[in-house]
Every structure is written in C-alpha cells, then in structure tokens.
Design a protein around this motif. Structure first.
Motif, PDB file in Angstrom:
ATOM      1  N   LEU A 111       0.829  -1.202   0.000  1.00 15.45           N
ATOM      2  CA  LEU A 111       0.000   0.000   0.000  1.00 15.45           C
ATOM      3  C   LEU A 111       0.869   1.260   0.000  1.00 15.45           C
ATOM      4  CD1 LEU A 111      -3.039   0.838   0.187  1.00 15.45           C
ATOM      5  CD2 LEU A 111      -2.699   0.995   2.652  1.00 15.45           C
ATOM      6  N   LEU A 112       1.908   1.270   0.823  1.00 17.06           N
ATOM      7  CA  LEU A 112       2.802   2.427   0.913  1.00 17.06           C
ATOM      8  C   LEU A 112       3.633   2.581  -0.364  1.00 17.06           C
ATOM      9  CD1 LEU A 112       3.980   1.979   4.602  1.00 17.06           C
ATOM     10  CD2 LEU A 112       2.402   3.708   3.725  1.00 17.06           C
ATOM     11  N   ILE A 113       4.048   1.470  -0.946  1.00 22.35           N
ATOM     12  CA  ILE A 113       4.824   1.530  -2.187  1.00 22.35           C
ATOM     13  C   ILE A 113       3.978   2.100  -3.321  1.00 22.35           C
ATOM     14  CG2 ILE A 113       5.928   0.111  -3.958  1.00 22.35           C
ATOM     15  CD1 ILE A 113       6.905  -1.724  -1.706  1.00 22.35           C
ATOM     16  N   ILE A 114       2.717   1.667  -3.405  1.00 18.22           N
ATOM     17  CA  ILE A 114       1.828   2.186  -4.449  1.00 18.22           C
ATOM     18  C   ILE A 114       1.583   3.680  -4.235  1.00 18.22           C
ATOM     19  CG2 ILE A 114      -0.423   1.973  -5.556  1.00 18.22           C
ATOM     20  CD1 ILE A 114      -0.527  -0.896  -4.567  1.00 18.22           C
ATOM     21  N   ALA A 115       1.446   4.104  -2.974  1.00 14.12           N
ATOM     22  CA  ALA A 115       1.261   5.526  -2.690  1.00 14.12           C
ATOM     23  C   ALA A 115       2.451   6.332  -3.196  1.00 14.12           C
ATOM     24  CB  ALA A 115       1.073   5.743  -1.190  1.00 14.12           C
ATOM     25  N   GLY A 116       3.659   5.788  -3.039  1.00 15.10           N
ATOM     26  CA  GLY A 116       4.833   6.453  -3.600  1.00 15.10           C
ATOM     27  C   GLY A 116       4.788   6.510  -5.110  1.00 15.10           C
ATOM     28  N   LEU A 117       4.219   5.473  -5.722  1.00 17.27           N
ATOM     29  CA  LEU A 117       4.081   5.468  -7.177  1.00 17.27           C
ATOM     30  C   LEU A 117       3.129   6.568  -7.634  1.00 17.27           C
ATOM     31  CD1 LEU A 117       5.123   3.842  -9.573  1.00 17.27           C
ATOM     32  CD2 LEU A 117       3.141   2.348  -9.350  1.00 17.27           C
ATOM     33  N   VAL A 118       2.108   6.852  -6.836  1.00 25.83           N
ATOM     34  CA  VAL A 118       1.183   7.954  -7.144  1.00 25.83           C
ATOM     35  C   VAL A 118       1.942   9.279  -7.217  1.00 25.83           C
ATOM     36  CG1 VAL A 118      -0.778   9.287  -6.280  1.00 25.83           C
ATOM     37  CG2 VAL A 118      -0.813   6.792  -6.148  1.00 25.83           C
ATOM     38  N   VAL A 119       2.833   9.487  -6.253  1.00 26.23           N
ATOM     39  CA  VAL A 119       3.652  10.716  -6.245  1.00 26.23           C
ATOM     40  C   VAL A 119       4.505  10.789  -7.503  1.00 26.23           C
ATOM     41  CG1 VAL A 119       5.471  11.959  -5.019  1.00 26.23           C
ATOM     42  CG2 VAL A 119       3.681  10.794  -3.727  1.00 26.23           C
ATOM     43  N   GLY A 120       5.094   9.675  -7.901  1.00 27.20           N
ATOM     44  CA  GLY A 120       5.932   9.657  -9.088  1.00 27.20           C
ATOM     45  C   GLY A 120       5.150   9.910 -10.370  1.00 27.20           C
ATOM     46  N   VAL A 121       3.943   9.373 -10.453  1.00 26.98           N
ATOM     47  CA  VAL A 121       3.115   9.584 -11.646  1.00 26.98           C
ATOM     48  C   VAL A 121       2.804  11.067 -11.829  1.00 26.98           C
ATOM     49  CG1 VAL A 121       0.796   9.232 -12.579  1.00 26.98           C
ATOM     50  CG2 VAL A 121       2.105   7.286 -11.746  1.00 26.98           C
ATOM     51  N   LEU A 122       2.477  11.754 -10.740  1.00 29.55           N
ATOM     52  CA  LEU A 122       2.199  13.185 -10.828  1.00 29.55           C
ATOM     53  C   LEU A 122       3.426  13.965 -11.307  1.00 29.55           C
ATOM     54  CD1 LEU A 122       0.004  13.856  -7.672  1.00 29.55           C
ATOM     55  CD2 LEU A 122      -0.703  13.736 -10.062  1.00 29.55           C
ATOM     56  N   LYS A 123       4.593  13.508 -10.923  1.00 29.90           N
ATOM     57  CA  LYS A 123       5.815  14.158 -11.389  1.00 29.90           C
ATOM     58  C   LYS A 123       5.960  14.016 -12.898  1.00 29.90           C
ATOM     59  CE  LYS A 123      10.842  14.125 -10.820  1.00 29.90           C
ATOM     60  NZ  LYS A 123      12.006  13.474 -10.137  1.00 29.90           N
ATOM     61  N   PHE A 156      -4.953   8.846  -1.579  1.00 30.17           N
ATOM     62  CA  PHE A 156      -4.799   7.429  -1.931  1.00 30.17           C
ATOM     63  C   PHE A 156      -4.803   6.560  -0.680  1.00 30.17           C
ATOM     64  CE2 PHE A 156      -2.186   3.661  -2.465  1.00 30.17           C
ATOM     65  CZ  PHE A 156      -2.778   3.072  -3.561  1.00 30.17           C
ATOM     66  N   LEU A 157      -4.007   6.937   0.307  1.00 27.74           N
ATOM     67  CA  LEU A 157      -3.939   6.140   1.528  1.00 27.74           C
ATOM     68  C   LEU A 157      -5.271   6.129   2.272  1.00 27.74           C
ATOM     69  CD1 LEU A 157      -0.400   6.966   2.998  1.00 27.74           C
ATOM     70  CD2 LEU A 157      -1.144   4.909   1.794  1.00 27.74           C
ATOM     71  N   SER A 158      -5.960   7.268   2.279  1.00 30.71           N
ATOM     72  CA  SER A 158      -7.223   7.334   3.014  1.00 30.71           C
ATOM     73  C   SER A 158      -8.349   6.588   2.300  1.00 30.71           C
ATOM     74  CB  SER A 158      -7.629   8.795   3.237  1.00 30.71           C
ATOM     75  OG  SER A 158      -7.796   9.463   1.995  1.00 30.71           O
ATOM     76  N   SER A 159      -8.291   6.489   0.981  1.00 32.58           N
ATOM     77  CA  SER A 159      -9.347   5.803   0.230  1.00 32.58           C
ATOM     78  C   SER A 159      -9.031   4.325   0.046  1.00 32.58           C
ATOM     79  CB  SER A 159      -9.549   6.475  -1.130  1.00 32.58           C
ATOM     80  OG  SER A 159      -8.340   6.492  -1.874  1.00 32.58           O
ATOM     81  N   VAL A 160      -7.976   4.028  -0.692  1.00 34.74           N
ATOM     82  CA  VAL A 160      -7.602   2.629  -0.925  1.00 34.74           C
ATOM     83  C   VAL A 160      -7.185   1.962   0.382  1.00 34.74           C
ATOM     84  CG1 VAL A 160      -6.038   1.091  -2.184  1.00 34.74           C
ATOM     85  CG2 VAL A 160      -6.906   3.162  -3.281  1.00 34.74           C
ATOM     86  N   GLY A 161      -6.483   2.718   1.241  1.00 33.74           N
ATOM     87  CA  GLY A 161      -6.089   2.154   2.529  1.00 33.74           C
ATOM     88  C   GLY A 161      -7.280   1.766   3.374  1.00 33.74           C
ATOM     89  N   THR A 162      -8.312   2.594   3.374  1.00 30.65           N
ATOM     90  CA  THR A 162      -9.523   2.276   4.136  1.00 30.65           C
ATOM     91  C   THR A 162     -10.228   1.051   3.568  1.00 30.65           C
ATOM     92  OG1 THR A 162      -9.838   4.607   4.725  1.00 30.65           O
ATOM     93  CG2 THR A 162     -11.759   3.149   4.902  1.00 30.65           C
ATOM     94  N   LEU A 163     -10.302   0.956   2.241  1.00 34.15           N
ATOM     95  CA  LEU A 163     -10.898  -0.224   1.612  1.00 34.15           C
ATOM     96  C   LEU A 163     -10.113  -1.481   1.957  1.00 34.15           C
ATOM     97  CD1 LEU A 163     -11.779   1.163  -1.950  1.00 34.15           C
ATOM     98  CD2 LEU A 163     -13.367   0.626  -0.096  1.00 34.15           C
TER      99      LEU A 163
END
Length: 313
Positions: free
Chosen positions: A204-216, A287-294
């Motif tokens: 979950l944390l690794i994917i969240a980091g990927l979200v940051v990279g995609v925005l870059k 991302f963490l609050s939505s996917v993490g909660t699911l």
C-alpha cells in the motif's frame, strides 16, 4: 553508498514479487496437492509447464515494455521527451490500478482461494481429453497474472536502470518459492494471513509512492509541451520548477536527500521525496485514506456497528 542505493532500489521489487510470487505458489501448491490426492501424477508436468510458460510470457512482456520505453527515450524529435514522460506516467497509472485492485480483491478472496482452485481443478479433471490443457491454463494464468502486475510495476518505477529491480524481483521470487516448498512439501506451518497482511501494508505504501511519481511525470510532460508550444505556457499554473503541482511544501535536499541513505530507503518503501508539492501531498493522502480504508475493511479491521432491532408494538 552505491550498494545501499542498489539495495534500496531493489526493495520495492522484492516486496512486490515476494507477495505476488507467494500467491502464485499457493495456487501451484493447491493444484499439485489435488493432483496427488486424485492420483493424477501424470498431469504434474503440465503444472510445471504452466509455471515456465507464465514466467516466460511475463519476461517477454517486460522486455517489450522496456524496449518501447527505451525506443521513445532515444527517439529524435522535439516531442520525444514529452512522449517519454507520458509513457512513464501511463505505466504508473496502470500499475497503480492493477496493484490496488489486486490488493483489495485478493484480500477478500483469500478465504475462498483453496476451494475455488480445487473446484476449478475438479471440473477440469472430469474430461480426460482436455484435463492436461485445463491444468496448464489454470497455472499459466495464475503465474502470468502475478508476473504481469510485477513487470508493470518494475517498468513504471525504475526507468533509471533495470539491474537492481531485476535482482530484487529474482530474490523475491526465490523466497516465495522457498516458502511454497516449506508449506506444501515439508508441511511447515506458516501464518499465511499475517504474511499477506504485513506485505499488504508495505505494498500500500509503495503504491502511494508510485502515485507521487506519476504526478511528477504528468507535470514534466505538461512543462515540456509548454516549452515547445509557447502559446500553451499558460498551462503551467504553478511557480517554477513545478508546472501544475502547486506550491512546494518542503525542500529537504540538504537535510534528507532521497538519493542517499536513509532518504533513498524512505523513498523506495514509503514514497518519500526530498521535494514535495501540494498536489503530490494531497494525492498521497487521498490514496492512503481511500484505498487504505478499503484494504482495512477487506481485512475485517473495520466493521459497521450492528443496528439494534426495533420491536414492533
């Protein structure tokens, strides 16, 4: 320092491959056990054939995607850098979607995995003429699914070099194979539920980091396009050096650089960046609050309170 950077770059691939590989190992182990119980040992060769074919297909997919990325990166033309950023961002989006779906779906289906695989295998064994192909297809699809998700992540996350993530992936696959052997061949009791829960948090944390990279990548693509087509410079609404990411929240380049230990480790596993902008921070938290909660709901950690019944007069 070089070895630390290589290990840090390999860790996310190791985590992804370990989790995905062990999931595939469970399917393989269940199928082999069912074949032994049904005294269909002659079909075991089709299990190993499915494993080899699935791994080979995954490698071919990764090789093709990597080659496409390198071709775009080395292409001539003013728009080549823009296409490169778009392609890298697209790989990231696909990886985020696939890994997030897998994380939540697999957690919900974990309890019925054994019964589902056994049911599919028993149905396949009813027809002797197609049983071998059915066993091969079952294993091939299971291995290819996990391998494809891993390959997409590696290509999306590591454009700077292929060796560290490849080594991490091979190490993860090796450990997953050993765990599967211990579980099914030697009968060692493993806490599979705890394993997937812990690996799920890391994932979950690794994917969240990927979200940051995609925005870059998205930001870089828009900025490069605006430089080429000057009439679209208004697209960049953020102060330099960003374009559409908003204001810069912090710059820890001197205090905690993300290319040196321990910053590079935090970047690999937690999505840390030495420079973070507003849009990246918002996307990370969302991302963490939505996917993490699911994900936590799928683990059964959150439950809706029971509604008391109302007695009718």
């Amino acid at each position: 320092m070089g070895s630390v950077m290589e290990i840090s770059a390999a860790l996310p691939a190791f985590v992804i491959t370990l989790r995905e590989g062990f999931e595939a190992a469970l399917v393989v182990g269940i199928v082999l056990a069912c074949l032994a119980k049904a005294q269909q040992m002659s079909l075991q060769k089709w299990v190993y054939g499915g494993i080899g074919a699935g791994l080979g297909a995954s490698v071919l997919v990764g090789w093709g995607l990597w080659g496409l990325l390198l071709q775009v990166a080395t292409a001539d033309g003013a728009y080549a850098p823009v296409f490169k950023q778009i392609l890298e961002g697209s790989f990231g989006v696909v990886a985020i979607a696939m890994l997030s779906w897998m994380l939540i779906w697999m957690t919900r289906q974990a309890k019925s995995l054994k019964s589902d695989v056994e049911g599919a295998l028993q149905a396949a064994l009813q027809d002797r003429e197609t049983a071998a192909w059915a066993v091969f297809s079952l294993i091939f699809i299971a291995v290819l699914r996990e391998g494809f998700e891993t390959v997409i992540f590696i290509v999306a996350q590591f454009q700077g070099g292929w060796l560290p993530p490849s080594l991490g992936a091979m190490a993860g696959l090796t450990v997953a194979t050993v765990l599967g052997f211990l579980l099914f061949a030697l009968g060692v009791r493993l806490n599979i539920k705890l394993f997937f829960q812990v690996m799920g948090i890391f994932l979950l944390l690794i994917i969240a980091g990927l979200v940051v990279g995609v925005l870059k990548h998205i930001d870089a693509a828009i900025a490069l396009f605006a430089q080429i087509q000057t009439q679209y410079q208004a697209l960049c609404i953020s102060p330099a050096p960003a374009c559409v990411l908003g204001i810069q929240l912090w710059d820890l380049s001197e205090t905690l650089p993300d290319k040196q230990f321990p910053g590079i480790l935090l970047k690999s596993l937690l999505g840390y960046r030495q420079k973070i902008y507003l849009a990246q921070a918002i996307a990370y938290v969302l991302f963490l609050s939505s996917v993490g909660t699911l994900y936590l709901y799928s683990l059964g950690l959150f439950r809706r309170p029971d509604v008391p019944s109302v007695k009718q007069p």
